[in-house]
Design a protein around this motif. Sequence first.
Motif, mmCIF file in Angstrom:
data_model
loop_
_atom_site.group_PDB
_atom_site.id
_atom_site.type_symbol
_atom_site.label_atom_id
_atom_site.label_comp_id
_atom_site.label_asym_id
_atom_site.label_seq_id
_atom_site.Cartn_x
_atom_site.Cartn_y
_atom_site.Cartn_z
ATOM 1 N N PRO A 156 0.719 -1.163 -0.020
ATOM 2 C CA PRO A 156 0.017 -0.088 0.066
ATOM 3 C C PRO A 156 0.693 1.197 0.121
ATOM 4 O O PRO A 156 0.300 2.258 -0.636
ATOM 5 C CB PRO A 156 -0.617 -0.243 1.370
ATOM 6 N N ASP A 157 1.905 1.056 0.714
ATOM 7 C CA ASP A 157 2.666 2.384 0.582
ATOM 8 C C ASP A 157 3.915 2.710 -0.347
ATOM 9 O O ASP A 157 4.770 3.369 -0.432
ATOM 10 C CB ASP A 157 3.283 2.803 1.958
ATOM 11 N N ALA A 158 3.754 1.709 -1.458
ATOM 12 C CA ALA A 158 4.760 1.788 -2.492
ATOM 13 C C ALA A 158 4.530 3.272 -3.200
ATOM 14 O O ALA A 158 3.458 3.860 -3.244
ATOM 15 C CB ALA A 158 4.313 0.933 -3.694
ATOM 16 N N LEU A 159 5.687 3.839 -3.421
ATOM 17 C CA LEU A 159 5.777 5.158 -3.947
ATOM 18 C C LEU A 159 5.227 5.200 -5.611
ATOM 19 O O LEU A 159 4.663 6.336 -5.784
ATOM 20 C CB LEU A 159 7.585 5.592 -4.051
ATOM 21 N N HIS A 160 5.691 4.177 -6.100
ATOM 22 C CA HIS A 160 5.006 4.293 -7.623
ATOM 23 C C HIS A 160 3.787 3.105 -7.975
ATOM 24 O O HIS A 160 3.941 2.038 -8.376
ATOM 25 C CB HIS A 160 6.226 3.640 -8.375
ATOM 26 N N GLY A 161 2.533 3.702 -7.975
ATOM 27 C CA GLY A 161 1.457 3.004 -8.365
ATOM 28 C C GLY A 161 1.328 1.695 -7.605
ATOM 29 O O GLY A 161 1.270 1.345 -6.333
ATOM 30 N N ASP A 162 1.065 0.884 -8.409
ATOM 31 C CA ASP A 162 0.506 -0.774 -7.785
ATOM 32 C C ASP A 162 1.604 -1.544 -7.695
ATOM 33 O O ASP A 162 1.846 -2.594 -7.633
ATOM 34 C CB ASP A 162 -0.640 -1.273 -8.453
ATOM 35 N N LEU A 215 12.335 -11.528 1.918
ATOM 36 C CA LEU A 215 12.110 -10.325 0.883
ATOM 37 C C LEU A 215 13.193 -10.370 -0.010
ATOM 38 O O LEU A 215 14.399 -10.638 0.382
ATOM 39 C CB LEU A 215 11.915 -9.007 1.664
ATOM 40 N N LEU A 216 13.052 -10.489 -1.450
ATOM 41 C CA LEU A 216 13.884 -10.390 -2.382
ATOM 42 C C LEU A 216 14.036 -8.977 -2.965
ATOM 43 O O LEU A 216 15.287 -8.441 -3.262
ATOM 44 C CB LEU A 216 13.574 -11.246 -3.631
ATOM 45 N N TRP A 217 13.028 -8.229 -3.137
ATOM 46 C CA TRP A 217 13.204 -6.888 -3.518
ATOM 47 C C TRP A 217 12.156 -6.052 -3.042
ATOM 48 O O TRP A 217 10.892 -6.226 -2.966
ATOM 49 C CB TRP A 217 12.980 -7.023 -4.909
ATOM 50 N N ARG A 218 12.776 -4.867 -2.582
ATOM 51 C CA ARG A 218 11.700 -3.917 -1.553
ATOM 52 C C ARG A 218 11.338 -2.788 -2.542
ATOM 53 O O ARG A 218 12.189 -1.980 -3.221
ATOM 54 C CB ARG A 218 12.484 -3.100 -0.224
ATOM 55 N N VAL A 219 10.131 -2.691 -3.123
ATOM 56 C CA VAL A 219 9.735 -1.385 -4.075
ATOM 57 C C VAL A 219 10.032 -0.172 -3.233
ATOM 58 O O VAL A 219 9.892 0.061 -2.132
ATOM 59 C CB VAL A 219 8.484 -1.748 -4.757
ATOM 60 N N GLY A 223 11.109 8.763 0.534
ATOM 61 C CA GLY A 223 12.115 8.892 1.500
ATOM 62 C C GLY A 223 13.322 7.893 1.492
ATOM 63 O O GLY A 223 14.531 8.143 2.255
ATOM 64 N N GLU A 224 13.349 6.794 0.765
ATOM 65 C CA GLU A 224 14.181 5.807 0.725
ATOM 66 C C GLU A 224 15.044 5.922 -0.504
ATOM 67 O O GLU A 224 14.543 6.253 -1.534
ATOM 68 C CB GLU A 224 13.572 4.482 0.753
ATOM 69 N N PRO A 225 16.243 5.341 -0.678
ATOM 70 C CA PRO A 225 16.899 5.328 -1.948
ATOM 71 C C PRO A 225 16.303 4.138 -3.037
ATOM 72 O O PRO A 225 15.711 3.292 -2.375
ATOM 73 C CB PRO A 225 18.472 4.929 -1.441
ATOM 74 N N GLU A 226 16.648 4.626 -3.754
ATOM 75 C CA GLU A 226 15.742 3.382 -4.952
ATOM 76 C C GLU A 226 16.755 3.310 -6.193
ATOM 77 O O GLU A 226 17.476 4.532 -6.631
ATOM 78 C CB GLU A 226 14.578 3.895 -5.307
ATOM 79 N N TRP A 227 16.618 2.344 -6.707
ATOM 80 C CA TRP A 227 17.583 2.086 -8.208
ATOM 81 C C TRP A 227 16.535 1.455 -8.999
ATOM 82 O O TRP A 227 15.619 0.611 -8.774
ATOM 83 C CB TRP A 227 18.604 1.088 -7.852
ATOM 84 N N PRO A 228 16.628 1.688 -10.448
ATOM 85 C CA PRO A 228 15.652 1.043 -11.298
ATOM 86 C C PRO A 228 16.230 -0.298 -11.770
ATOM 87 O O PRO A 228 17.663 -0.401 -11.329
ATOM 88 C CB PRO A 228 15.761 1.979 -12.721
ATOM 89 N N SER A 229 15.263 -1.213 -11.928
ATOM 90 C CA SER A 229 15.864 -2.523 -12.143
ATOM 91 C C SER A 229 14.850 -3.418 -12.980
ATOM 92 O O SER A 229 13.747 -2.775 -13.432
ATOM 93 C CB SER A 229 15.907 -3.184 -10.702
ATOM 94 N N ALA A 230 15.369 -4.513 -13.331
ATOM 95 C CA ALA A 230 14.475 -5.615 -14.144
ATOM 96 C C ALA A 230 13.104 -5.787 -13.392
ATOM 97 O O ALA A 230 12.118 -6.315 -14.168
ATOM 98 C CB ALA A 230 15.077 -6.539 -14.336
#
Length: 426
Positions: A156-162, A215-219, A223-230
């Motif tokens: 629910p708190d994902a920064l980018h949509g669903d 957890l494998l990948w945290r969307v 306020g958190e660092p993020e990287w684009p990925s596959a």
Amino acid sequence: MHSWTSPDVPTLASTGPVPRLFNQQSGEIEEAPGTDGVAGLYVCGITPYDATHLGHASTYLAFDTLNRLWRSAGLAVDYTQNVTDVDDPLLERATATGVDWRELAAEQTDLFRGDMEALRVIPPANYIAVTEVVDEIGQAVAELVETGFAYGVPTPDALHGDARDIYFDSARAAEATTWFLGLESRYDSATMLDLFAQRGGDPGRAGKRDPLDPLLWRVARAGEPEWPSAVGSGRPGWHIECAVIALKYIGRDFAVQGGGSDLIFPHHEFSAAHATALTGEPFASIHAHTGMVAYQGEKMSKSLGNLVLVSKLRAAGVDARAIRLALLAHHYRSDWEFTDADLEHASARLDRWTGAAGRRVDERGASPAAAPDAVTLVGRLQDVLADDLDTPAALELLDGWFGSATAVPATVLDAVDALLGIRIAA
């Protein structure tokens, strides 16, 4: 990422045995193998939000001893270590102190390098920050999704949509590979569930197929660092980082995965699971772990704050060789509590050895019995250490020898340096 300057390690005339280690997976002491003359070693590195404490140092000295014994046995060593330079504890500390997380990670990693260099730890050939391999991690997670070993959980708190967090499907891995829960740790379900909750897991997360799925990948979140990925924008989970780094830099077939015993579950259990799901093959021949070091009645940890820092001991004038001797005086698999007496005993031992080294002679000038005695000692030292890295027995053996030797050949000093990392000035 660069590591630190390697100490000079003398080459010994005699070849020692291949070391044997306790394997957590089998519960037995086994020979730590090499493949085609090369022994592969992966040791979990620091999360750099605080400086090196004696618990850290004890772990890295244990695997440094293994490294030295492999070399003494005539094997080359392919050693990789990671730095978890983006993780919740690091981000929390950075926020609490008002420091950029990247600056905090760089500062603490530099302190760690200085401590390792002072302790004469042989550096890894590959010293890899997680932030250097985010693309590879994202690709690995995408592969696990595609092959059915991973699934998304509503966020629910994902920064980018669903966008959804991605979790590993433990049941699917147990069905389709040689891995299953408890394979590496030999823990029962209740123990695993308890430790998972204590050590960064989220057993109560809604939408997971099993409470223990990691957890494998945290969307991305605000306020958190993020990287684009596959698999979308975000950052890696903990266990997949080590699986990907080890596979990339050492490969599928390597001898030892190592770290502290607090990593047995969930970290090493799931690192092995992820790697097996990616390759179809077991991960590492031996899973080796060091005991916990306590201080003031509790396990030494950053969260408790009961830390004895290597850098502060060095700043106070404590000889780094004494710190190393204090740690090597305890078997690497034992849990023990540090007191000032450990350093006092180590300093006294160093003084005795250094005093004896003043009687150093070159073998050509030694008495007829001195050089053969030295050769016998070195062989015994190699044998003792090869038996599950028994450094306490090795130190006692040397205490007796230095205490009675009328002359100390360079052969002995070289062996103490090469096998234990203690350089004694003559």
